[in-house]
Design a protein around this motif. Structure first.
Motif, PDB file in Angstrom:
ATOM      1  N   ASN A  58     -27.494   1.923  27.912  1.00  0.00           N
ATOM      2  CA  ASN A  58     -26.624   2.258  29.045  1.00  0.00           C
ATOM      3  C   ASN A  58     -26.382   3.763  29.068  1.00  0.00           C
ATOM      4  OD1 ASN A  58     -24.164   2.826  27.307  1.00  0.00           O
ATOM      5  ND2 ASN A  58     -24.540   0.695  26.770  1.00  0.00           N
ATOM      6  N   GLY A  59     -25.644   4.218  30.042  1.00  0.00           N
ATOM      7  CA  GLY A  59     -25.410   5.652  30.205  1.00  0.00           C
ATOM      8  C   GLY A  59     -24.530   6.253  29.123  1.00  0.00           C
ATOM      9  N   LEU A  60     -23.507   5.512  28.725  1.00  0.00           N
ATOM     10  CA  LEU A  60     -22.645   6.019  27.651  1.00  0.00           C
ATOM     11  C   LEU A  60     -23.456   6.204  26.377  1.00  0.00           C
ATOM     12  CD1 LEU A  60     -19.993   6.756  26.238  1.00  0.00           C
ATOM     13  CD2 LEU A  60     -19.460   4.323  26.078  1.00  0.00           C
ATOM     14  N   ASP A  61     -24.294   5.240  26.052  1.00  0.00           N
ATOM     15  CA  ASP A  61     -25.138   5.365  24.863  1.00  0.00           C
ATOM     16  C   ASP A  61     -26.081   6.565  24.981  1.00  0.00           C
ATOM     17  OD1 ASP A  61     -23.987   3.194  23.714  1.00  0.00           O
ATOM     18  OD2 ASP A  61     -25.764   1.910  23.753  1.00  0.00           O
ATOM     19  N   ASN A  87     -12.524  16.722  35.311  1.00  0.00           N
ATOM     20  CA  ASN A  87     -12.622  15.718  36.356  1.00  0.00           C
ATOM     21  C   ASN A  87     -13.952  14.984  36.215  1.00  0.00           C
ATOM     22  OD1 ASN A  87     -12.138  14.410  38.907  1.00  0.00           O
ATOM     23  ND2 ASN A  87     -13.649  15.804  39.799  1.00  0.00           N
ATOM     24  N   THR A  88     -13.942  13.924  35.439  1.00  0.00           N
ATOM     25  CA  THR A  88     -15.172  13.150  35.271  1.00  0.00           C
ATOM     26  C   THR A  88     -14.824  11.711  34.939  1.00  0.00           C
ATOM     27  OG1 THR A  88     -17.277  12.985  34.065  1.00  0.00           O
ATOM     28  CG2 THR A  88     -15.366  13.703  32.798  1.00  0.00           C
ATOM     29  N   TYR A  89     -15.847  10.879  34.946  1.00  0.00           N
ATOM     30  CA  TYR A  89     -15.659   9.524  34.470  1.00  0.00           C
ATOM     31  C   TYR A  89     -15.493   9.569  32.955  1.00  0.00           C
ATOM     32  CZ  TYR A  89     -16.316   4.606  33.594  1.00  0.00           C
ATOM     33  OH  TYR A  89     -16.128   3.318  33.177  1.00  0.00           O
ATOM     34  N   ALA A  91     -16.564   8.118  30.473  1.00  0.00           N
ATOM     35  CA  ALA A  91     -17.704   7.952  29.561  1.00  0.00           C
ATOM     36  C   ALA A  91     -18.254   9.296  29.074  1.00  0.00           C
ATOM     37  CB  ALA A  91     -18.812   7.149  30.231  1.00  0.00           C
ATOM     38  N   SER A  92     -18.246  10.319  29.941  1.00  0.00           N
ATOM     39  CA  SER A  92     -18.736  11.640  29.529  1.00  0.00           C
ATOM     40  C   SER A  92     -17.963  12.101  28.296  1.00  0.00           C
ATOM     41  CB  SER A  92     -18.533  12.675  30.641  1.00  0.00           C
ATOM     42  OG  SER A  92     -18.746  12.154  31.917  1.00  0.00           O
ATOM     43  N   ILE A  93     -16.669  11.884  28.312  1.00  0.00           N
ATOM     44  CA  ILE A  93     -15.789  12.365  27.241  1.00  0.00           C
ATOM     45  C   ILE A  93     -15.851  11.442  26.028  1.00  0.00           C
ATOM     46  CG2 ILE A  93     -13.371  12.870  26.695  1.00  0.00           C
ATOM     47  CD1 ILE A  93     -13.072  13.661  29.680  1.00  0.00           C
ATOM     48  N   HIS A 135     -22.934  15.782  37.016  1.00  0.00           N
ATOM     49  CA  HIS A 135     -23.240  15.910  38.444  1.00  0.00           C
ATOM     50  C   HIS A 135     -22.472  14.822  39.193  1.00  0.00           C
ATOM     51  CE1 HIS A 135     -26.247  18.711  37.083  1.00  0.00           C
ATOM     52  NE2 HIS A 135     -26.886  17.766  36.407  1.00  0.00           N
ATOM     53  N   LEU A 136     -21.169  15.071  39.295  1.00  0.00           N
ATOM     54  CA  LEU A 136     -20.267  14.026  39.775  1.00  0.00           C
ATOM     55  C   LEU A 136     -20.456  13.752  41.271  1.00  0.00           C
ATOM     56  CD1 LEU A 136     -17.992  12.385  38.280  1.00  0.00           C
ATOM     57  CD2 LEU A 136     -16.380  13.881  39.451  1.00  0.00           C
ATOM     58  N   TYR A 137     -20.384  12.496  41.607  1.00  0.00           N
ATOM     59  CA  TYR A 137     -20.513  12.010  42.991  1.00  0.00           C
ATOM     60  C   TYR A 137     -21.929  12.204  43.555  1.00  0.00           C
ATOM     61  CZ  TYR A 137     -15.367  12.553  42.706  1.00  0.00           C
ATOM     62  OH  TYR A 137     -14.057  12.516  42.319  1.00  0.00           O
ATOM     63  N   GLU A 159     -26.706  17.374  30.414  1.00  0.00           N
ATOM     64  CA  GLU A 159     -26.348  16.900  31.749  1.00  0.00           C
ATOM     65  C   GLU A 159     -25.983  15.418  31.707  1.00  0.00           C
ATOM     66  OE1 GLU A 159     -30.438  18.524  33.161  1.00  0.00           O
ATOM     67  OE2 GLU A 159     -29.225  18.223  34.981  1.00  0.00           O
ATOM     68  N   ASP A 160     -24.861  15.095  32.309  1.00  0.00           N
ATOM     69  CA  ASP A 160     -24.548  13.693  32.567  1.00  0.00           C
ATOM     70  C   ASP A 160     -25.055  13.423  33.977  1.00  0.00           C
ATOM     71  OD1 ASP A 160     -23.456  11.292  33.380  1.00  0.00           O
ATOM     72  OD2 ASP A 160     -21.528  11.612  32.387  1.00  0.00           O
ATOM     73  N   ASN A 161     -26.205  12.775  34.043  1.00  0.00           N
ATOM     74  CA  ASN A 161     -26.838  12.556  35.354  1.00  0.00           C
ATOM     75  C   ASN A 161     -26.677  11.106  35.829  1.00  0.00           C
ATOM     76  OD1 ASN A 161     -28.281  13.752  37.522  1.00  0.00           O
ATOM     77  ND2 ASN A 161     -30.149  12.705  36.861  1.00  0.00           N
ATOM     78  N   PHE A 185     -28.171   3.521  34.430  1.00  0.00           N
ATOM     79  CA  PHE A 185     -28.740   2.688  35.502  1.00  0.00           C
ATOM     80  C   PHE A 185     -27.847   1.487  35.762  1.00  0.00           C
ATOM     81  CE2 PHE A 185     -32.501   4.595  33.241  1.00  0.00           C
ATOM     82  CZ  PHE A 185     -32.721   5.591  34.177  1.00  0.00           C
ATOM     83  N   TYR A 186     -26.560   1.678  35.578  1.00  0.00           N
ATOM     84  CA  TYR A 186     -25.558   0.674  35.967  1.00  0.00           C
ATOM     85  C   TYR A 186     -25.877   0.256  37.415  1.00  0.00           C
ATOM     86  CZ  TYR A 186     -20.807  -1.144  36.782  1.00  0.00           C
ATOM     87  OH  TYR A 186     -19.732  -1.934  37.093  1.00  0.00           O
ATOM     88  N   PRO A 187     -25.691  -1.026  37.741  1.00  0.00           N
ATOM     89  CA  PRO A 187     -26.204  -1.526  39.031  1.00  0.00           C
ATOM     90  C   PRO A 187     -25.826  -0.732  40.285  1.00  0.00           C
ATOM     91  CG  PRO A 187     -25.478  -3.349  37.664  1.00  0.00           C
ATOM     92  CD  PRO A 187     -25.143  -2.102  36.904  1.00  0.00           C
ATOM     93  N   HIS A 312     -12.291   7.245  42.934  1.00  0.00           N
ATOM     94  CA  HIS A 312     -13.024   7.757  41.754  1.00  0.00           C
ATOM     95  C   HIS A 312     -12.434   9.086  41.321  1.00  0.00           C
ATOM     96  CE1 HIS A 312     -16.033   5.027  43.624  1.00  0.00           C
ATOM     97  NE2 HIS A 312     -16.236   4.714  42.373  1.00  0.00           N
ATOM     98  N   TYR A 313     -11.334   9.105  40.495  1.00  0.00           N
ATOM     99  CA  TYR A 313     -10.824   7.949  39.785  1.00  0.00           C
ATOM    100  C   TYR A 313      -9.309   7.996  39.871  1.00  0.00           C
ATOM    101  CZ  TYR A 313     -15.625   7.767  38.281  1.00  0.00           C
ATOM    102  OH  TYR A 313     -16.988   7.715  38.301  1.00  0.00           O
ATOM    103  N   PRO A 314      -8.614   6.913  39.669  1.00  0.00           N
ATOM    104  CA  PRO A 314      -7.160   6.945  39.864  1.00  0.00           C
ATOM    105  C   PRO A 314      -6.383   7.699  38.778  1.00  0.00           C
ATOM    106  CG  PRO A 314      -7.903   4.718  39.295  1.00  0.00           C
ATOM    107  CD  PRO A 314      -9.139   5.553  39.473  1.00  0.00           C
TER     108      PRO A 314
END
Ligand SMILES: *Cc1c(COP(=O)(O)O)cnc(C)c1O
Length: 365
Positions: A58-61, A87-89, A91-93, A135-137, A159-161, A185-187, A312-314
């Motif tokens: 997955n992306g976090l991994d 300002n990110t999801y 998982a990056s952190i 590369h957010l959004y 890069e978190d792509n 590649f989350y759905p 994205h995101y509260p």
């Protein structure tokens, strides 16, 4: 009802090809580390423009394994700092803290919603080893200035792509701009699997080998373990599905861009800030973010009219309970975005008539 993103409808366009691929894998009797993975890794690396692609769970991994590999390679060590956008999801952190590295949060620019490159240099210390851009959004976060800072201070650029497959910067794809990139590649992502999957792309063959080994229990040769690894692999089914969808990625992104332009040209309401065309021209619009002071009211109003949106995101990462020690940090731009951001319905399959209805509602708000 207008859905935020209709995955069934998005998948319909290539469903017969996907079914064929799935059938091929099911009947092959080979489900991990086989021809499908090899083919997808090859095709994705050549699409992104890197020498290597290593599939993982997955992306976090993907992000976690990149940093872990740098630690194994002696490039960084526990306690070193990695600059990340505030300002990110999350998982990056998480990828940084999971490796006992220290995330240093840098505020975004309110026009681009990406890390503000004017604020990076002052955040660099003796212990800084990398800058992770996100590369957010779907919008490219890379700038020449960031590249220069990495060269000047000898920092790795990661890069978190996860949200920007296919995005281009001066003819180079995100995922090939730095030293290594993590992809999800989350759905729902622009290139999405039918479940979890991720990948690392890089031109560094030592790093690629290390990531592959670490994702396979730390083993490059069967039953020989040189590193303390984990199990994080892409499976043959997801690889086969992704290889089908990869062929349509540019087309999908073009469709997203068209919808984005329709929003940009159509929305006319002083209380709503839309991504400005100048700043967002290269975005692949994984998300179409607007800012509105009355965000929650707007969200409820749209939902009352049958239009579903997301936020994205509260809650900003530094306000999350899992990072309690950051609770006192003041990051006003990040906080503003978390208070005001609303993601409008966006997907390649979004119907234009439905979209016009959303625009009409927004203009009447
Ligand atoms: C989705 C996402 C991730 C994590 O990917 P998973 O495959 O869900 O683990 C990381 N970073 C960003 C910016 C994301 O959007």
């Amino acid at each position: 009802m207008i859905k935020y993103s209709d995955l069934t409808k998005n998948t319909e366009r290539y469903s017969s090809e996907i079914e064929e691929a799935v059938k091929r894998v099911v009947n092959s009797g080979w489900y991990l580390r086989g021809k499908e993975t090899e083919r997808f890794e090859h095709d994705f690396a050549s699409y992104i423009g890197t020498a290597h692609c290593v599939g993982c769970g997955n992306g976090l991994d993907a992000l976690t394994l990149i940093l872990r590999a740098y630690i194994e390679m002696g490039v960084m060590t526990e306690g070193d700092e990695v600059i990340v956008p505030a300002n990110t999801y999350i998982a990056s952190i998480l990828a940084v803290t999971e490796n006992k590295l220290v995330p240093v949060l840098v505020e975004p620019d309110i026009e681009t919603l990406q890390i503000d490159d004017r604020l990076i240099e002052q955040a660099i210390t003796e212990r800084t080893k990398a800058i992770m851009i996100v590369h957010l959004y779907g919008r490219c976060a890379y700038t020449e200035k960031i590249g220069e800072l990495c060269r000047k201070y000898n920092l790795k650029l990661i890069e978190d792509n996860a949200q920007a497959h296919g995005c281009m910067h001066n003819g180079i794809r995100t995922g090939a701009l730095g030293d290594a990139a993590g992809h999800s590649f989350y759905p729902t992502k622009n290139l999405g699997a039918l479940g979890d999957a991720g990948a690392v792309t890089t031109n560094d063959s030592e790093l690629a080998d290390m990531v592959r080994s670490l994702g396979n229990y730390g083993s490059a040769r069967k039953y020989v373990f040189d590193h303390i690894g984990r199990n994080s692999r892409i499976d043959e089914l997801q690889a086969a599905v992704l290889d089908v969808k990869l062929k349509y990625l540019d087309e999908d992104n073009e469709m997203r861009r068209k919808k984005a332009l329709r929003y940009i040209n159509g929305i006319d309401n002083k209380s709503i800030k839309v991504p400005s065309e100048g700043y967002w021209e290269n975005s692949v619009f994984h998300i179409f973010p607007i800012l509105c002071e009355k965000r929650d009211e707007l969200k409820a109003y749209l939902s009352g009219h049958g239009v579903l949106t997301e936020v994205h995101y509260p809650i900003a990462p530094h306000r999350q309970k899992c990072y309690e020690s950051w609770a006192g940090m003041q990051l006003p731009v990040t906080e503003q975005i978390h208070r005001q951001e609303l993601s409008l319905p966006m997907s390649p399959a979004l119907d234009e008539k439905e979209q016009d209805y959303v625009i009409e509602l927004l203009n009447n708000f």
